[in-house]
Design an enzyme around this catalytic site. Structure first.
Site, PDB file in Angstrom:
ATOM      1  N   THR A 160       0.845  -1.197   0.000  1.00 44.90           N
ATOM      2  CA  THR A 160       0.000   0.000   0.000  1.00 44.90           C
ATOM      3  C   THR A 160       0.878   1.245   0.000  1.00 44.90           C
ATOM      4  OG1 THR A 160      -1.713  -1.179   1.223  1.00 44.90           O
ATOM      5  CG2 THR A 160      -1.791   1.230   1.312  1.00 44.90           C
ATOM      6  N   TYR A 235      11.444  -8.554  15.575  1.00 48.17           N
ATOM      7  CA  TYR A 235      11.121  -8.027  16.901  1.00 48.17           C
ATOM      8  C   TYR A 235      10.754  -6.550  16.794  1.00 48.17           C
ATOM      9  CZ  TYR A 235      12.113  -5.768  21.338  1.00 48.17           C
ATOM     10  OH  TYR A 235      12.047  -4.971  22.443  1.00 48.17           O
ATOM     11  N   GLU A 244      -1.191  -2.013  13.202  1.00 48.06           N
ATOM     12  CA  GLU A 244      -1.900  -2.129  11.924  1.00 48.06           C
ATOM     13  C   GLU A 244      -3.238  -2.812  12.140  1.00 48.06           C
ATOM     14  OE1 GLU A 244       0.443  -4.354   9.140  1.00 48.06           O
ATOM     15  OE2 GLU A 244      -1.176  -4.449   7.650  1.00 48.06           O
ATOM     16  N   GLY A 335     -30.435  -2.777  -2.628  1.00 46.62           N
ATOM     17  CA  GLY A 335     -30.736  -3.415  -3.908  1.00 46.62           C
ATOM     18  C   GLY A 335     -32.224  -3.477  -4.103  1.00 46.62           C
TER      19      GLY A 335
END
Lengths: 375, 393
Positions: A160, A235, A244, A335
């Site tokens: 990314t 580490y 993250e 929908g």
């Protein structure tokens, strides 16, 4: 909805980010997705406004704020309607800076940390390879010392920010005999000979986020580009992986809550109260609320010095699944209402899907939790 | 896995279609999807091979049976593009049979014969009131002498772009159910066809919007009798729902096949994914779900093949098969990991197309309402919450 973890200062920040998102980001969001690229300027601007540095020390341009500052930023960014933006900021703010802050020399912090959290240099993190996805230890990109330089060979994928980044924080093997204990971290600047972007990948969702395939061919970097200690890369990156996942969960939940908010508005105007989808929407709302509280509680623990790997894994697993279920239901419900607002909702459905894979799949999370439950 | 309904000739047909799909359709699908363009030439090829005659028993077609059609349609769904499959079905299952059942000799000559050859593409524009939609049919036709004057719009009509003619349901009476079927040939003044942006999936389907402004259709273009259109459409509903179920089963089977292949090849932690029990059990659950959906679908098919009422079974099959399609595509994507998220692999398309299939031709909510209406009837032998025994609630 106010929460006891957020103070007046957090709420002021929230208002500022919300205003920025609605004035400077939401109007352009559709166009960025069409182009499959949001402008670099977005990250520069976020940095300029100080939104990327809040929890970092003042000496590097931050405000020495707490983790809930980052939570506010991710929650508000999710309201731009593009999962791609929080994803890019996740890398820029919570994946690359932490190891640099903890293990970098002052010189490295001046070259990379400050510019990163000020949004001046865009960063990416290079862990994943075609042969090393869930099995991070199988990384094969090799760094060999040659005098005053390291020579790098290998390839990375699913990176990314990888196309636009000014530098990469790279994971490479420095001792092949040692498995995950033979891995080190390096800074490689864009434009270094031997370092190239080979592909910008086309994706199901997160389309305005650039996802790169990178190649290193006898790429030479100065010895001073090693971050921290040789062979201690794993580490050193461990906190990044947890951050993250934790902030990924924040974004996943916030994105899904924003989608539900918009879906409810549309259902009310098109179908009226008492929609048959009401019970299902209620379930998804309850699930998201439960995960949100879990995430906040886990952030609090981390902010107080704990390292709750089990809870963080639970946050990611539960957050990703709740987000996918909620956006899926939103799409199904709308929908039935017609195609009017489908574009934003179907985008959030595609965006949400990444959360069950990127940063560690559901299956890896379950494995970690099971291990910690000692099964 | 062999099934009681199919004879040897069906198994031969299945192999033939499977080979044809693998050789001639599968490899091209990615390009068609990328271009968001239905390959017009596919209709001619299918016509050439005789597959388009499957919907027309009797002199126009091969005189084949429902199980044969089912085999063709399930196998076609393994092409990997929900959109390609949908457009073929719109032609073969939705539009052509109406002409076949209701058309005069002249109408069949003009509309059916070229459609069987794949020279003409047919479309059906017939959206009726659905449980959650609340809009009546948005197309109105008024008789004026030997013409009908048609006004209205219909969006998202399969094949409207490529079609030589559209079978259109227009309201010709005061009640919502007073529909008349009219065949509109392309080029009629007042008939406008506008392309639409691709949605979430079905990118290779030919989908367009119709706008009718004072369009004069000759009475000779009417199929069957005035105001009976609703009944005619209802007659085909169970079969259409069953076809959707078959498509979902075929597509799910393809997703499963590719997940099995990937899991067998992708090595992480020193062994293929298939060696991890969690992944193996996932694949087992997927395979079992596909078989379960298939069994229910074939059960409904058996009843239809026997000329029995299969309204409930077809709706149930549609509900289950489409839900299974979504679940299996989702797990298949998950098994592919990061590669499931990039367009280089087709699995993300299967995931998107499966979602579209759930809402096509009637939502899950509508299916449930249909089944609900029958829960207290006949075969369950229960006394319902209504006043009479066996009455609807």
């Amino acid at each position: 909805m106010g929460h006891y973890f957020f103070t007046a200062e957090h709420e002021e920040l929230r208002r500022a980010v919300r205003r920025f998102v609605s004035e400077e980001m939401r109007p352009e969001a559709e166009a960025w997705e069409e182009a499959e690229y949001f402008p670099d300027q977005v990250l520069h601007r976020l940095g300029e406004l100080g939104f990327l540095s809040l929890r970092y020390p003042a000496e590097y341009g931050g405000r020495s704020g707490d983790l809930f500052m980052s939570v506010v930023v991710f929650e508000e960014l999710a309201r731009c309607g593009l999962g791609a933006i929080p994803l890019a900021v996740l890398v820029q703010m919570e994946m690359v800076p932490p190891p640099v802050l903890r293990f970098g020399s002052e010189e490295q912090k001046a070259r990379y940390l400050g510019p990163c959290i000020r949004g001046e240099k865009i960063a990416c993190l290079g862990i994943t390879e075609p042969g090393a996805g869930s099995d991070v230890a199988a990384v094969q990109t090799r760094a060999v010392r040659d005098g005053g330089q390291w020579v790098i060979n290998g390839r990375k994928i699913f990176i990314t920010n990888g196309v636009r980044a000014d530098f990469i924080l790279l994971v490479a093997k420095t001792d092949p005999a040692k498995g995950h204990q033979g891995v080190s971290l390096f800074f490689v600047d864009k434009g270094t000979p031997g370092f190239a972007v080979t592909r910008k990948l086309k994706k199901l969702g997160m389309r305005s986020s650039d996802t790169a395939e990178l190649v290193f061919e006898d790429c030479r970097i100065p010895a001073g580009n090693l971050l921290g200690e040789e062979n201690k890369g794993f580490y050193q990156i461990m906190w990044e992986l947890q951050g993250e996942r934790l902030f990924g969960a924040v974004s996943a939940v916030a994105g899904a809550r924003y989608t539900l908010e918009r879906t409810l508005e549309l259902v009310k105007t098109r179908v009226g109260a008492g929609s048959p989808a009401g019970h299902q929407l209620a379930e998804r709302a309850a699930e998201l609320e439960a995960v949100r509280q879990l995430v906040y509680g886990t952030i609090w623990k981390v902010a107080h010095g704990e390292y709750p790997v089990k809870e963080i894994s639970m946050c990611k697993l539960a957050g990703a699944q709740a987000a996918c279920r909620a956006t899926d239901l939103a799409l199904e419900v709308l929908g039935e209402c017609g195609p009017t607002a489908e574009n934003a909702v179907q985008r959030s459905w595609r965006d949400a899907r990444l959360n069950r894979i990127g940063g560690g799949t559901d299956e890896i999370m379950k494995g970690i939790i099971a291990g910690l439950l000692e099964i | 896995m062999k099934h009681w309904l199919f004879e040897e000739e069906h198994e031969i047909l299945r192999k033939t279609v499977r080979r044809f799909v693998q050789k001639e359709i599968g490899p091209q699908v990615a390009a068609w999807e990328e271009a968001a363009r239905f390959p017009r030439e596919l209709f001619r090829r299918l016509g050439e091979l005789g597959f388009l005659g499957l919907a027309c028993p009797g002199e126009e077609g091969g005189g084949l049976d429902h199980p044969a059609q089912a085999v063709f349609l399930e196998e076609l769904a393994r092409c990997g593009s929900g959109g390609v499959w949908a457009s073929v079905c719109a032609h073969l299952v939705s539009a052509m049979p109406l002409v076949g059942r209701l058309g005069t000799g002249e109408q069949k000559e003009r509309f059916l014969t070229p459609a069987v050859r794949g020279e003409s593409v047919a479309a059906l524009a017939a959206v009726r009131q659905e449980a959650s939609r609340g809009d009546a049919c948005a197309v109105v036709a008024v008789r004026e002498g030997d013409h009908y004057v048609v006004n209205g719009t219909q969006t998202g009509v399969l094949n409207a772009g490529l079609a030589s003619y559209v079978v259109l349901a227009a309201r010709t009476g005061p009640a919502d159910g007073d529909l008349t079927l009219l065949v509109l040939e392309k080029g009629l003044p007042g008939l406008e066809v506008n392309g639409r942006r691709a949605g979430v999936g079905w990118h290779a389907a030919d989908l367009a919007d119709l706008a009718l402004t004072g369009c004069r259709v000759p009475v000779a273009g009417r199929l069957g009798e005035e105001n009976r259109g609703g009944t005619y459409l209802d007659e085909g509903l169970a079969w259409e729902r069953l076809v959707v179920a078959l498509g979902a089963v075929g597509a799910a089977d393809l997703a499963l096949t590719e997940a099995l292949q990937y899991a067998g090849q992708r090595v992480q932690f020193g062994r293929p994914l298939a060696k991890f029990q969690v992944i193996r059990h996932k694949l087992v659950d997927m395979a079992t779900a596909v078989e379960r959906a298939r069994a229910l679908t074939y059960h409904a098919l058996t009843r239809i093949a026997r000329g029995e009422d299969a309204g409930t079974e077809a709706a149930m099959a549609r509900l289950v098969a489409c839900q299974t399609g979504v679940a299996v595509a989702d797990e298949a994507l998950q098994i592919h990991g990061g590669y499931g998220y990039i367009t280089e692999f087709p699995v993300e398309r299967y995931w998107r197309d499966a979602r579209v299939a759930v809402s096509a031709g009637g939502s899950s909510g509508t299916m449930r309402e249909i089944i609900a209406g029958r829960l207290w009837e006949g075969s369950y032998g229960l006394q319902g919450p209504g006043e009479e025994v066996g009455g609807r609630p």
